[in-house]
Write a protein that holds these residues in place. Structure first.
Motif, PDB file in Angstrom:
ATOM      1  N   PHE A  77       0.789  -1.236   0.000  1.00  0.00           N
ATOM      2  CA  PHE A  77       0.000   0.000   0.000  1.00  0.00           C
ATOM      3  C   PHE A  77       0.816   1.278   0.000  1.00  0.00           C
ATOM      4  O   PHE A  77       0.326   2.316  -0.423  1.00  0.00           O
ATOM      5  CB  PHE A  77      -1.040  -0.010   1.122  1.00  0.00           C
ATOM      6  N   GLU A  78       2.060   1.244   0.464  1.00  0.00           N
ATOM      7  CA  GLU A  78       2.841   2.486   0.381  1.00  0.00           C
ATOM      8  C   GLU A  78       3.163   2.809  -1.077  1.00  0.00           C
ATOM      9  O   GLU A  78       3.173   3.962  -1.487  1.00  0.00           O
ATOM     10  CB  GLU A  78       4.127   2.393   1.209  1.00  0.00           C
ATOM     11  N   ALA A 124       1.308   1.693  -3.509  1.00  0.00           N
ATOM     12  CA  ALA A 124       0.047   1.591  -4.256  1.00  0.00           C
ATOM     13  C   ALA A 124       0.164   0.605  -5.415  1.00  0.00           C
ATOM     14  O   ALA A 124      -0.275   0.869  -6.527  1.00  0.00           O
ATOM     15  CB  ALA A 124      -0.408   2.967  -4.756  1.00  0.00           C
ATOM     16  N   ASP A 171      -4.445   3.727   6.003  1.00  0.00           N
ATOM     17  CA  ASP A 171      -4.622   4.951   6.802  1.00  0.00           C
ATOM     18  C   ASP A 171      -5.947   5.636   6.478  1.00  0.00           C
ATOM     19  O   ASP A 171      -6.409   6.494   7.238  1.00  0.00           O
ATOM     20  CB  ASP A 171      -3.482   5.946   6.532  1.00  0.00           C
ATOM     21  N   TYR A 172      -6.529   5.292   5.324  1.00  0.00           N
ATOM     22  CA  TYR A 172      -7.769   5.941   4.901  1.00  0.00           C
ATOM     23  C   TYR A 172      -8.919   4.940   4.752  1.00  0.00           C
ATOM     24  O   TYR A 172      -9.830   5.148   3.949  1.00  0.00           O
ATOM     25  CB  TYR A 172      -7.549   6.679   3.570  1.00  0.00           C
ATOM     26  N   GLY A 173      -8.838   3.844   5.517  1.00  0.00           N
ATOM     27  CA  GLY A 173      -9.918   2.865   5.475  1.00  0.00           C
ATOM     28  C   GLY A 173     -10.138   2.323   4.075  1.00  0.00           C
ATOM     29  O   GLY A 173      -9.203   1.929   3.392  1.00  0.00           O
ATOM     30  N   ARG A 174     -11.393   2.335   3.656  1.00  0.00           N
ATOM     31  CA  ARG A 174     -11.715   1.814   2.328  1.00  0.00           C
ATOM     32  C   ARG A 174     -11.902   2.933   1.302  1.00  0.00           C
ATOM     33  O   ARG A 174     -12.390   2.703   0.193  1.00  0.00           O
ATOM     34  CB  ARG A 174     -12.992   0.962   2.413  1.00  0.00           C
ATOM     35  N   GLU A 230      -6.849   2.570  -5.987  1.00  0.00           N
ATOM     36  CA  GLU A 230      -5.862   2.699  -4.917  1.00  0.00           C
ATOM     37  C   GLU A 230      -6.566   2.952  -3.585  1.00  0.00           C
ATOM     38  O   GLU A 230      -7.448   3.805  -3.485  1.00  0.00           O
ATOM     39  CB  GLU A 230      -4.922   3.877  -5.223  1.00  0.00           C
ATOM     40  N   HIS A 258      -5.547   2.909   0.876  1.00  0.00           N
ATOM     41  CA  HIS A 258      -4.439   2.883   1.839  1.00  0.00           C
ATOM     42  C   HIS A 258      -5.064   2.688   3.217  1.00  0.00           C
ATOM     43  O   HIS A 258      -6.039   3.356   3.534  1.00  0.00           O
ATOM     44  CB  HIS A 258      -3.659   4.198   1.776  1.00  0.00           C
TER      45      HIS A 258
END
Lengths: 369, 363
Positions: B131-132, B134, B184-187, B180, B182
Motif C-alpha cells: 500500500f505504500e 500503491a 490509513d484511509y480505510g476503504r 488505490e 491505503h
C-alpha cells in the motif's frame, strides 16, 4: 476537566454501544403502523435538506467570488480577511453537502473538483505550488482552470492561495497573479454550485426520482432503493469522516500527523468536521427517517440523537489549532472518542436503522467489494 | 486495521477443531457443500459450511468480515480471506480434524479477499496490496510449511482483486481493479480520477508478465473485479463502474491468453437493472454457462457462454454469492437465502445468518 468529561462520555456511551451491537431483525409487521410514511421521508429529505443545502453552497460560493473579486480589485488586509471569512463559509457549506454524493455531485468529477480529498501524496500542494511559481496564465480563468488537474480547482488550492506560503502578497499588489488564480477557483466552484442546484431542481431529475421512485426509472425504482440511498449517505458519510478526516491525522499511538488534517492551514479542520456531522444529522432529523420504523424500533431515534450529541461534545472539546490539539492529551482523547462515536453512528445507520427499515445498506448490497 | 492485528494475536481464532457427530454425518451424506463468509444475526463475523440440504456442517469465528473462501484441489484445506483491507486469512480443515491456522499479512501488505491454490495444493497465492507503493502483489504461501509466506511477485497494476489459475495449471490470471486504497484511509478510494484497471496473465514460476489487457481508454473507471474461466479457457470478468452514475457501460466480458479482451453486450433493460455493479462471476461445472450477480440490483443472471445471451434472470434480494452446480448455480444472499438457479437442484432455504459476497464449492 476535559479529560474527565471525555472519559465520562466514553463511559456513558459504552453500554449503549454494547446494547446496540445486537442486530434487530427486519420488522415486517411494523410497516403496518408507521407514524411517518416512507414517501414523506423521501420528500422531506430532498425538499427540506438536500436541495436547500446545495442552494446554500451555491450562495456561499457566489459570495466568495464577490469577496475575492473585491480583494483582487483592492488588495488590503481587510479585504483579505473578508475573503478568508467567505472561504470559511464555503468550507462550511460544502461540508454539509459533500456526502450527498449521489447524482449531480457524483458526476463530472464535481466532488473532486470542489475538494480533492484525501490527497495522500500531496498532489494538490505540488501542483498549486508549481502553478504559482510559473504564473500559469491558464489558471486565472475558470475555463482554463477547468481543464487542469482536479486537485488545483477547488477548496484545497484556494486555501493554499489564501493561507499558504506567500499569501502575504495578497495584502498588496504583489499578489495579483495569486489573487486571479483564487478568483478563478471561486468562480469555478460557483459554476459547479450553479450546476448542482440546477440538477437538483430539474423537474424530471434526480430529485423527483428520489422523492417518488418508479419502476421505469433507471436510478430509483422503489422506495426501498431510495431509502437505501439515504441511509447509505449517512452510514458511508460517518465512515468517510472517520477514515478520511480524523484517523489519518490523529495517527496511531502518538504519531499524530496534523498536516494530514483537511484545512489545517486555515484552522478550519474541526469546523469542517462539525459541519460534516451536522449535515448528516440534519438529514437524519428533518427527513424523520427514524420515525418511519416500527414500534419496536422507535428507540433508535433517541440512541442516534444521543450519539450525535456525544459527537458534538467531542468536537467542542477540540479548541486548539489542530497541530496542537492532536498532540495535547485531553484534546487528543476527545478526537479518539469522536472516532468511536462515528463508528457507533455508522453502525446505527448501516445496520440498525437499515434493518429496522428492512433495507440492506451495511452488508453486501451497498457495501460490496 | 492494526488494532485488528493485535486483536487477532490476543483473541486467536475459533474453532471447528472437531465436528460434532451430527455435523460429521451431515458432511458425509451431503452431495454438495458450499462455503461462505457470513455475518450472524448478532453482528459477528465468521464463515460457514452448509450442505445443499440446508444443514450447517460447521462454522468458523472470524475477528472481522471475511470475503472469499478457496479450497485446495483435494478439499483437505480451505482458506477464508479477510475482506480488504484486512490483515488475516484463516486456513481450516473442512473435516474438522485440524485446528484453524491464522495467517497475518506481511508488514506493509494487506489482503484483498481472494486467493487460489496451486494444482497440487502445495502453494497458496493471494492478492495483496503493497500500500505504500500503491501496487498490487501476489503473496505466495507454502502449504507444506504452515503456510509460511515464501515470496511475492507483482500484479502489474493497482488494487488487484480476484485471481484464478488457468487450465495449464501454471498461469495466474489476475484482475487489477485499478483502485488505490491505503489502510490509513480505510476503504476510501484514492484515485478515481486516474484509475487504470487491467487483466494480467502471470507465470507462477517466474512471476513474469505473460500478457496484460485493458479495456478502451474511455472505460478506465470500469473496475475489473471478479472472474471465472469457461470451458474454452475464456476468462469471463465482471466490473464495477466508478464513473458518473448516469453512465451505463457494459459490465461483463471475457479475456483470453491470446490478448483478446471484449465486452459482452447485454440488453439495455438488463444492464440498467444491474446498477453498474457486478458482485460475483461464476462458470457452471460443465463450462457452458456464465453466472453473474448484482447485489445492488438484487439480481442474478445466467448467460450462455456460446451465444453470449442471457438465459435466466432471477431477482434475489441482496444476492451476491454464486457457486457452480452442474449446468447451473447455487446463489446466496446477504439476507441468508440459499437457492438453486438454472437447473441446480438446490431448494430455496433461509439461514439465520447472512451470506457475504462469495460462495465456494467444497470439492
Amino acid at each position: 476537566m476535559r479529560l474527565i468529561l471525555a472519559l465520562i462520555l466514553l463511559a456513558m456511551a459504552a453500554p449503549v454501544m454494547a446494547q446496540e451491537g445486537k442486530l434487530l431483525p427486519p420488522n415486517a409487521e411494523a410497516a403496518k403502523y408507521p407514524l411517518v410514511t416512507r414517501s414523506s421521508v423521501l420528500e422531506r429529505a430532498v425538499d427540506q435538506v438536500i436541495r436547500p443545502a446545495f442552494q446554500n453552497f451555491k450562495d456561499k460560493a457566489d459570495a466568495l467570488t464577490v469577496a475575492v473579486d473585491g480583494l483582487c480589485a483592492a488588495p488590503s488586509t481587510p479585504n483579505l480577511d473578508g475573503a478568508k471569512l467567505a472561504f470559511a463559509d464555503v468550507v462550511d457549506a460544502y461540508s454539509r453537502v459533500e456526502f450527498f454524493k449521489i447524482g449531480p455531485l457524483g458526476q463530472d468529477n464535481r466532488a473532486e473538483r470542489i475538494f480533492f480529498w484525501p490527497d495522500r501524496k500531496g498532489i494538490g500542494l505540488r501542483q498549486v505550488q508549481q502553478l504559482l511559481a510559473e504564473h500559469d496564465a491558464a489558471a486565472t480563468t475558470p475555463e482554463g482552470l477547468a481543464s487542469k488537474s482536479v486537485a488545483v480547482q477547488g477548496l484545497g488550492a484556494l486555501e493554499y492561495a489564501l493561507y499558504g506560503t506567500g499569501s502575504d502578497a495578497l495584502n498588496d499588489n504583489d499578489g495579483s497573479f495569486r489573487c486571479q488564480f483564487g478568483l478563478a477557483i471561486a468562480k469555478n466552484m460557483a459554476g459547479i454550485g450553479a450546476d448542482l442546484v440546477a440538477d437538483w431542481m430539474a423537474p424530471d431529475g434526480i430529485a423527483s426520482h428520489l422523492m417518488a421512485p418508479r419502476e421505469d426509472y433507471a436510478d430509483y425504482r422503489t422506495e426501498i432503493e431510495a431509502l437505501e440511498e439515504l441511509v447509505g449517505i449517512m452510514s458511508h458519510g460517518m465512515e468517510a469522516i472517520r477514515d478520511t478526516r480524523l484517523l489519518p491525522f490523529i495517527g496511531r499511538e502518538g504519531s499524530a500527523k496534523p498536516k494530514l488534517a483537511p484545512f489545517w492551514r486555515s484552522g478550519l479542520t474541526m469546523a469542517a468536521v462539525q459541519a460534516n456531522i451536522e449535515g448528516l444529522q440534519k438529514l437524519f432529523d428533518q427527513s424523520q427517517i427514524a420515525d418511519a420504523v416500527g414500534p419496536t424500533d422507535m428507540g433508535l431515534k433517541a440512541s442516534t440523537e444521543f450519539e450525535f450529541s456525544n459527537a458534538f461534545r467531542a468536537t467542542d472539546l477540540v479548541t486548539s489549532p489542530i497541530d496542537e490539539a492532536a498532540t495535547t492529551p485531553k484534546q487528543l482523547s476527545a478526537l479518539n472518542y469522536l472516532v468511536i462515536v462515528t463508528q457507533s453512528l455508522q453502525t446505527l445507520f448501516g445496520e440498525q436503522l437499515s434493518a429496522a427499515l428492512s433495507l440492506s445498506v451495511g452488508f453486501s448490497a451497498l457495501d460490496g467489494d | 486495521m492494526w488494532q485488528r492485528r493485535a486483536f487477532l494475536r490476543a483473541a486467536g481464532v475459533g474453532f471447528v477443531a472437531s465436528l460434532l457427530p451430527a455435523q460429521t454425518e451431515a458432511l458425509e451424506r451431503a452431495d454438495m457443500v458450499v462455503a461462505s463468509a457470513i455475518r450472524t444475526g448478532t453482528g459477528h463475523y465468521g464463515a460457514a459450511l452448509v450442505s445443499e440440504r440446508g444443514e450447517v456442517v460447521s462454522k468458523l469465528v472470524l475477528p472481522d468480515r471475511g470475503h472469499d473462501i478457496v479450497f485446495a484441489p483435494d478439499g483437505g484445506r480451505g482458506v477464508v480471506f479477510a475482506r480488504q483491507p484486512g490483515t488475516f486469512a484463516v486456513v481450516f480443515d473442512p473435516a474438522g480434524n485440524a485446528a484453524p491456522l491464522t495467517l497475518t499479512s506481511a508488514a506493509g501488505r494487506h489482503f484483498y479477499g481472494h486467493g487460489v491454490f496451486s494444482p497440487d495444493g502445495r502453494l497458496l497465492y493471494a492478492t495483496e496490496s503493497d500500500f505504500e507503493a500503491a501496487k498490487g502483489v501476489i503473496g505466495v504461501y507454502d502449504g507444506t510449511s504452515n503456510y509460511r509466506r515464501i515470496g511475492e511477485f507483482p500484479t502489474y497494476g493497482t488494487g488487484p482483486h480476484e485471481l484464478l489459475l488457468m487450465g495449464d495449471g501454471k498461469t495466474l490470471v489476475i484482475a487489477n481493479g485499478g483502485i488505490e486504497t491505503h489502510p490509513d484511509y480505510g476503504r476510501a478510494e484514492l484515485n478515481l480520477e486516474s484509475m487504470d484497471p487491467s487483466i494480467v496473465f502471470v507465470d507462477t514460476e517466474s512471476g513474469s508478465l505473460i500478457g496484460q489487457v485493458r479495456l478502451d481508454a474511455g472505460l478506465r473507471q470500469l473496475s475489473i473485479r471478479h472472474m471465472a474461466i469457461d470451458g474454452r479457457q475464456r476468462v469471463w470478468f465482471g466490473c464495477q463502474y466508478k464513473g458518473d452514475q448516469t453512465d451505463q457501460p457494459q459490465l461483463i466480458g471475457y479475456a483470453t491468453l491470446d490478448g483478446v479482451i471484449e465486452l459482452v453486450e447485454l440488453p439495455g433493460d438488463l444492464l440498467s437493472d444491474l446498477r453498474n455493479y457486478i458482485g460475483s462471476v461464476a462458470v457452471s461445472t460443465d463450462g457452458g454457462m456464465i453466472g453473474i450477480s448484482s447485489p445492488v440490483g438484487n439480481l442474478a443472471v445466467t448467460i450462455d457462454a456460446a451465444s453470449r445471451k442471457p438465459a435466466v434472470i432471477k431477482s434475489i434480494r441482496n444476492g451476491c454469492g454464486l457457486a457452480p452446480q452442474g449446468t447451473g448455480f447455487v446463489a446466496s444472499s446477504g439476507n441468508g437465502e440459499l437457492l438453486g438457479l438454472a437447473g441446480s437442484k438446490v431448494a430455496d432455504q433461509t439461514f439465520d445468518f447472512g451470506f457475504d459476497n462469495h460462495l465456494a464449492v467444497l470439492a
